[in-house]
Design a protein around this motif. Structure first.
Motif, mmCIF file in Angstrom:
data_model
loop_
_atom_site.group_PDB
_atom_site.id
_atom_site.type_symbol
_atom_site.label_atom_id
_atom_site.label_comp_id
_atom_site.label_asym_id
_atom_site.label_seq_id
_atom_site.Cartn_x
_atom_site.Cartn_y
_atom_site.Cartn_z
ATOM 1 N N SER A 74 -7.350 -9.655 1.547
ATOM 2 C CA SER A 74 -6.825 -9.108 2.520
ATOM 3 C C SER A 74 -7.647 -9.412 3.947
ATOM 4 N N ASP A 114 -1.640 -5.461 -1.691
ATOM 5 C CA ASP A 114 -0.807 -4.805 -0.977
ATOM 6 C C ASP A 114 0.449 -5.586 -0.493
ATOM 7 N N ARG A 115 1.514 -5.286 -0.600
ATOM 8 C CA ARG A 115 2.855 -6.193 -0.415
ATOM 9 C C ARG A 115 3.296 -5.585 0.984
ATOM 10 N N GLU A 116 2.882 -4.386 1.562
ATOM 11 C CA GLU A 116 3.350 -4.042 2.737
ATOM 12 C C GLU A 116 3.278 -5.049 3.591
ATOM 13 N N TYR A 147 -5.138 -8.870 -1.167
ATOM 14 C CA TYR A 147 -5.921 -7.830 -2.154
ATOM 15 C C TYR A 147 -7.317 -7.597 -1.412
ATOM 16 N N GLN A 151 -9.405 -1.338 -0.410
ATOM 17 C CA GLN A 151 -7.986 -0.999 -0.112
ATOM 18 C C GLN A 151 -7.248 -0.687 -1.257
ATOM 19 N N GLU A 152 -7.299 -1.071 -2.401
ATOM 20 C CA GLU A 152 -6.637 -0.778 -3.665
ATOM 21 C C GLU A 152 -6.948 0.657 -3.957
ATOM 22 N N ARG A 155 -5.188 2.953 -1.760
ATOM 23 C CA ARG A 155 -3.979 3.226 -1.960
ATOM 24 C C ARG A 155 -3.713 4.009 -3.386
ATOM 25 N N ASP A 184 -3.453 -0.909 -8.977
ATOM 26 C CA ASP A 184 -2.720 -1.970 -9.195
ATOM 27 C C ASP A 184 -2.566 -2.617 -10.506
#
Length: 253
Positions: A74, A114-116, A147, A151-152, A155, A184
């Motif tokens: 990321s 993150d796919r957003e 990734y 952040q994961e 989420r 994830d």
């Protein structure tokens, strides 16, 4: 020597160690590999893709069941726009060129990250890779794209908080297993072994939760030079480790 003695010696012979079930790799050093050869950075990334292909074949050959590669963090969006565009182009090329081969080799592709906010063409390729290989039962190749480990976890915490707010989960039901199930990597065991190339000695926000008890092998070579021999050597080093998970060493008797 009697037949009984022969059988006894055969049974006492040391058995080969099983490979680590899950190996995760921080693929580092493409740019420095290119710089030392007077080549543009994109050439280092191209050679890095070739190293990915070798590593997938090596993982299958060595009996590894899960291979996670740190393909794009990321934080990598902070790189110069031209380099990011080159990396996205290589991702598209890899999926278009290699997906059929991975599928034929019974490799299942998982995308973590993150796919957003991803562009529709990139998001579509990631979905295609997962859907085409979803029924495969061989090596699971987890590609960490956009990734970051912290952040994961954020989420995952947000998902659990939303479940609490919706009344489908009580706060006292949240434990380590519940949080791991919101990551994830749900369904993928934690890495036994983490390999990092280029000699750097940091985790770089990679699988922050999952690597709590992983063994680390640091390789001085840059990623484009990583091959079957280096992979096998890292696994040999892993087998020399004494994994205690907070307990006493079995070797201590």
């Amino acid at each position: 020597m009697s037949e009984t003695q022969t059988i006894a010696r055969r049974e006492a012979a040391p058995q080969p160690c099983p490979p680590p079930a899950h190996v995760a790799i921080i693929m580092d050093g493409n740019g420095r590999w290119a710089a030392r050869r007077g080549l543009p950075r994109v050439e280092g990334h191209r050679r890095g893709v070739e190293a990915v292909r070798r590593s997938v074949r090596a993982a299958i050959d060595l009996g590894v069941r899960y291979l996670t590669i740190y393909s794009f963090s990321s934080e990598n969006w902070r790189r110069p726009p031209a380099e990011v565009a080159d990396l996205m182009g290589l991702l598209k090329l890899f999926v278009r060129r290699d997906l059929a081969e991975l599928d034929a080799a019974n490799v299942r592709v998982r995308i973590i990250g993150d796919r957003e906010g991803l562009s529709p063409d990139i998001a579509g390729l990631l979905i295609e890779a997962e859907e085409r290989t979803a029924r495969n039962t061989g090596l699971t190749l987890a590609v960490a794209f956009n990734y970051g480990g912290r952040q994961e976890i954020v989420r995952a915490a947000r998902r659990l908080a939303e479940a609490v707010a919706a009344g489908t989960l009580r706060p006292d039901e949240i434990d380590a297993d519940r949080l791991a199930g919101a990551l994830d990597t749900v369904g993928i065991p934690d890495p036994d072994l983490v390999i990092r190339t280029s000699g750097e000695q940091r985790l770089s926000n990679f699988l922050t939760w999952q690597t709590a008890y992983s063994e680390y092998v640091l390789i001085p070579d840059f990623w484009p030079d990583f091959d079957h021999g280096a992979f096998a050597a890292a696994i040999d080093e892993y087998h020399r480790r004494d994994r205690r998970f907070g307990g006493l060493s079995e070797k201590a008797g």
